[in-house]
Scaffold this motif. Structure first.
Motif, mmCIF file in Angstrom:
data_model
loop_
_atom_site.group_PDB
_atom_site.id
_atom_site.type_symbol
_atom_site.label_atom_id
_atom_site.label_comp_id
_atom_site.label_asym_id
_atom_site.label_seq_id
_atom_site.Cartn_x
_atom_site.Cartn_y
_atom_site.Cartn_z
ATOM 1 N N HIS A 11 -16.671 -5.031 -2.422
ATOM 2 C CA HIS A 11 -15.738 -3.858 -1.880
ATOM 3 C C HIS A 11 -14.650 -3.705 -2.669
ATOM 4 C CE1 HIS A 11 -13.931 -2.614 1.701
ATOM 5 N NE2 HIS A 11 -12.567 -3.218 1.647
ATOM 6 N N ASP A 12 -14.204 -2.365 -2.275
ATOM 7 C CA ASP A 12 -13.189 -1.740 -3.265
ATOM 8 C C ASP A 12 -11.928 -2.623 -3.350
ATOM 9 O OD1 ASP A 12 -14.669 0.681 -3.306
ATOM 10 O OD2 ASP A 12 -13.631 1.554 -1.321
ATOM 11 N N TYR A 13 -11.212 -3.122 -2.449
ATOM 12 C CA TYR A 13 -10.141 -4.084 -2.563
ATOM 13 C C TYR A 13 -9.605 -4.301 -1.021
ATOM 14 C CZ TYR A 13 -8.727 0.713 -2.061
ATOM 15 O OH TYR A 13 -8.763 2.286 -1.404
ATOM 16 N N LEU A 14 -9.205 -5.623 -1.024
ATOM 17 C CA LEU A 14 -8.923 -6.520 0.165
ATOM 18 C C LEU A 14 -7.554 -6.532 0.275
ATOM 19 C CD1 LEU A 14 -11.960 -9.071 0.555
ATOM 20 C CD2 LEU A 14 -11.348 -7.215 2.049
ATOM 21 N N ASN A 15 -6.743 -5.745 0.621
ATOM 22 C CA ASN A 15 -5.233 -5.747 0.638
ATOM 23 C C ASN A 15 -4.826 -5.242 1.773
ATOM 24 O OD1 ASN A 15 -5.861 -2.887 0.256
ATOM 25 N ND2 ASN A 15 -4.196 -2.601 -1.449
ATOM 26 N N GLN A 16 -5.590 -4.822 2.836
ATOM 27 C CA GLN A 16 -5.152 -4.284 4.094
ATOM 28 C C GLN A 16 -6.212 -4.712 5.150
ATOM 29 O OE1 GLN A 16 -4.543 -0.324 3.747
ATOM 30 N NE2 GLN A 16 -6.528 0.133 3.321
ATOM 31 N N PHE A 41 -7.334 -9.036 -3.853
ATOM 32 C CA PHE A 41 -7.330 -9.795 -2.569
ATOM 33 C C PHE A 41 -5.796 -10.438 -2.240
ATOM 34 C CE2 PHE A 41 -8.794 -14.366 -0.582
ATOM 35 C CZ PHE A 41 -8.578 -13.490 0.880
ATOM 36 N N LEU A 42 -5.282 -10.159 -1.153
ATOM 37 C CA LEU A 42 -4.322 -10.430 -0.584
ATOM 38 C C LEU A 42 -4.388 -11.050 0.727
ATOM 39 C CD1 LEU A 42 -2.085 -7.363 -1.418
ATOM 40 C CD2 LEU A 42 -2.407 -9.244 -2.849
ATOM 41 N N PRO A 43 -4.647 -12.344 0.860
ATOM 42 C CA PRO A 43 -4.989 -12.975 1.948
ATOM 43 C C PRO A 43 -4.044 -12.983 3.137
ATOM 44 C CG PRO A 43 -4.755 -14.742 0.144
ATOM 45 C CD PRO A 43 -4.530 -13.257 -0.501
ATOM 46 N N GLU A 44 -2.545 -12.673 2.574
ATOM 47 C CA GLU A 44 -1.690 -12.630 3.821
ATOM 48 C C GLU A 44 -1.772 -11.350 4.380
ATOM 49 O OE1 GLU A 44 -0.164 -11.073 -0.060
ATOM 50 O OE2 GLU A 44 -1.287 -12.894 0.424
ATOM 51 N N LYS A 45 -2.468 -10.551 4.031
ATOM 52 C CA LYS A 45 -2.524 -9.040 4.727
ATOM 53 C C LYS A 45 -3.414 -9.090 5.600
ATOM 54 C CE LYS A 45 0.653 -6.818 2.102
ATOM 55 N NZ LYS A 45 1.819 -6.255 2.828
ATOM 56 N N LEU A 46 -4.526 -10.071 5.634
ATOM 57 C CA LEU A 46 -5.798 -10.239 6.145
ATOM 58 C C LEU A 46 -5.980 -11.201 7.263
ATOM 59 C CD1 LEU A 46 -7.552 -9.298 3.079
ATOM 60 C CD2 LEU A 46 -8.140 -7.983 4.788
ATOM 61 N N PRO A 47 -6.851 -11.089 8.432
ATOM 62 C CA PRO A 47 -7.016 -12.351 9.293
ATOM 63 C C PRO A 47 -7.380 -13.661 8.564
ATOM 64 C CG PRO A 47 -7.977 -10.194 10.088
ATOM 65 C CD PRO A 47 -7.751 -10.132 8.677
ATOM 66 N N LEU A 66 1.381 -6.651 -6.537
ATOM 67 C CA LEU A 66 0.061 -5.886 -6.430
ATOM 68 C C LEU A 66 0.388 -5.423 -4.742
ATOM 69 C CD1 LEU A 66 -2.792 -8.384 -7.203
ATOM 70 C CD2 LEU A 66 -2.379 -5.966 -7.814
ATOM 71 N N ASP A 67 0.992 -5.980 -3.977
ATOM 72 C CA ASP A 67 1.229 -5.511 -2.559
ATOM 73 C C ASP A 67 2.177 -4.274 -2.744
ATOM 74 O OD1 ASP A 67 3.542 -7.042 -3.591
ATOM 75 O OD2 ASP A 67 4.154 -7.643 -1.457
ATOM 76 N N ARG A 68 3.016 -4.208 -3.459
ATOM 77 C CA ARG A 68 3.663 -2.948 -3.532
ATOM 78 C C ARG A 68 3.229 -1.775 -4.518
ATOM 79 N NH1 ARG A 68 7.886 -6.227 -4.606
ATOM 80 N NH2 ARG A 68 8.620 -5.275 -6.364
ATOM 81 N N HIS A 69 2.307 -2.198 -5.509
ATOM 82 C CA HIS A 69 2.224 -1.265 -6.423
ATOM 83 C C HIS A 69 0.757 -1.169 -6.948
ATOM 84 C CE1 HIS A 69 6.446 -0.831 -7.446
ATOM 85 N NE2 HIS A 69 6.505 -2.274 -8.019
ATOM 86 N N PHE A 70 -0.056 -1.601 -5.696
ATOM 87 C CA PHE A 70 -1.474 -1.453 -6.079
ATOM 88 C C PHE A 70 -2.076 0.026 -6.378
ATOM 89 C CE2 PHE A 70 -1.084 -0.671 -1.452
ATOM 90 C CZ PHE A 70 -1.994 0.231 -1.274
#
Length: 367
Positions: A11-16, A41-47, A66-70
């Motif tokens: 998958h492209d990216y897991l950040n939302q 992968f930003l787990p805090e942004k996902l279920p 990563l969360d701000r500058h992806f």
């Protein structure tokens, strides 16, 4: 499905958490043993369910902020996707609107791409830039970056053996831009979250990210003139501007829980969908609640909404066109049960069955 088949998801990216991530979730339900490769992968942004999956991010995971500058790491994503060692897999199932389709395939591995759209920022640059807010320096270097990405996108077309489009609209786009045939499987909508309500209120409803390109201003202008009650659910960069435009008959609720959303959908008079989307999950959720949809007659809405049965369309881009459609809607009658039945073809369980059969069939014919 063959027990011998070894499969991975990329998958492209897991950040939302949006429509594409719901697809990954459904794919994981079908193939629970498949690892999921992704750039970041930003787990805090996902279920929480994602934290229980075998997710394997790339070297980009170690990059700062990563969360701000992806978005500023744009040119690294192709390198990250190509860096994965996919040896030993029979099937790679990519979930892609940008980079995942470009993964390097070992010989003898079947690559199936579930494509949300060909890379929008290189093929529809103007509309992409209108959606984003970049600083001046970034806007200066972006054309060169996008030129490089377009070349990479073209170079990686044939790394995919089979394309699946999320709508006929996208299948045609894949044909036009990639000169490849795409099969159609609609994305999953979890219909179990929605039901027909006993009561119906008088308000019309919009559920959307509040970005300029979503054309919510069109709806605000129309309801300012009609003085009918309108409820707007969602947040985004355009929110304050829209609130300033709106008269007292228009209420902004911001972000709501899944339970509240289902309630608002079930009780609304009609759902308004003013943008052009590749598929559009929100109108299907409204129809799963038995409510009719007033949609802009372009893109994915033409495949999900049936004029006269589950809603109606407006074809032009002006406030007057939407007002005309609302006046037409007020003279029409709709059966909530028929609307719900129509929505059932887009249910998550239908998607899971189709993707399972498709992957198994292509695996059998590939080997």
């Amino acid at each position: 499905m063959s027990s011998q088949m070894k499969i991975a998801i990329i998958h492209d990216y897991l950040n939302q958490y949006g429509g594409a991530e719901r697809v990954v979730e459904a794919m994981h339900e079908v193939f629970p043993d498949a690892p999921i490769y992704t750039s970041i992968f930003l787990p805090e942004k996902l279920p929480p369910v994602f934290s229980r999956m075998d997710i394997r991010p790339s070297f980009m995971q170690r990059l700062p902020s990563l969360d701000r500058h992806f978005k500023k790491y744009l040119l690294l994503y192709p390198i990250a996707i190509e860096s994965f060692d996919l040896n030993g897999y029979d099937v790679i199932l990519s979930s892609s609107s940008a980079f995942a389709k470009g993964a390097s395939m070992p010989q003898g591995t079947c690559h199936i791409c579930y494509c949300y759209t060909p890379m929008r920022f290189v093929w529809e640059t103007e509309s992409y830039l209108a959606q984003e807010e970049f600083n001046r320096f970034y806007k200066m270097i972006l054309p060169l970056a996008l030129w490089r990405l377009r070349n990479w996108d073209l170079k990686t077309i044939d790394r995919v053996h089979h394309y699946i489009g999320i709508s006929r609209h996208i299948c045609r786009k894949i044909g036009r831009l990639y000169s490849r045939q795409a099969d159609l499987i609609y994305p999953p909508v979890d219909l179990s979250r929605f039901s027909i309500s006993e009561k119906q209120d008088d308000y019309f409803l919009v559920v959307s990210r509040l970005n300029t390109y979503k054309r919510i201003d069109l709806v605000i202008n129309a309801f300012n003139r009609l003085s009918l009650p309108l409820v707007v659910i969602g947040t985004g960069p355009y929110e304050e501007k829209l609130k300033k435009m709106a008269k007292k008959n228009i209420v902004f609720l911001g972000r709501v829980s899944d339970e509240e959303l289902a309630q608002y959908l079930g009780n609304c008079r009609a759902f308004i969908f003013p943008g052009e989307e590749d598929f559009g999950i929100a109108p299907v959720e409204a129809m799963a609640s038995g409510r009719p949809v007033i949609a802009y007659g372009r893109g994915g809405a033409l495949e999900t909404v049936v004029d006269g049965l589950t809603g109606t369309f407006f074809r032009g881009k002006t406030t007057e066109d939407l007002i005309d459609a609302i006046h037409r809607f007020e003279k029409m009658s709709f059966d909530p049960q028929n609307i719900r039945r129509h929505a059932e073809q887009f249910d998550k369980e239908v998607f899971k069955e189709k993707i399972k059969s498709y992957v198994n069939e292509k695996f059998q014919t590939f080997h």
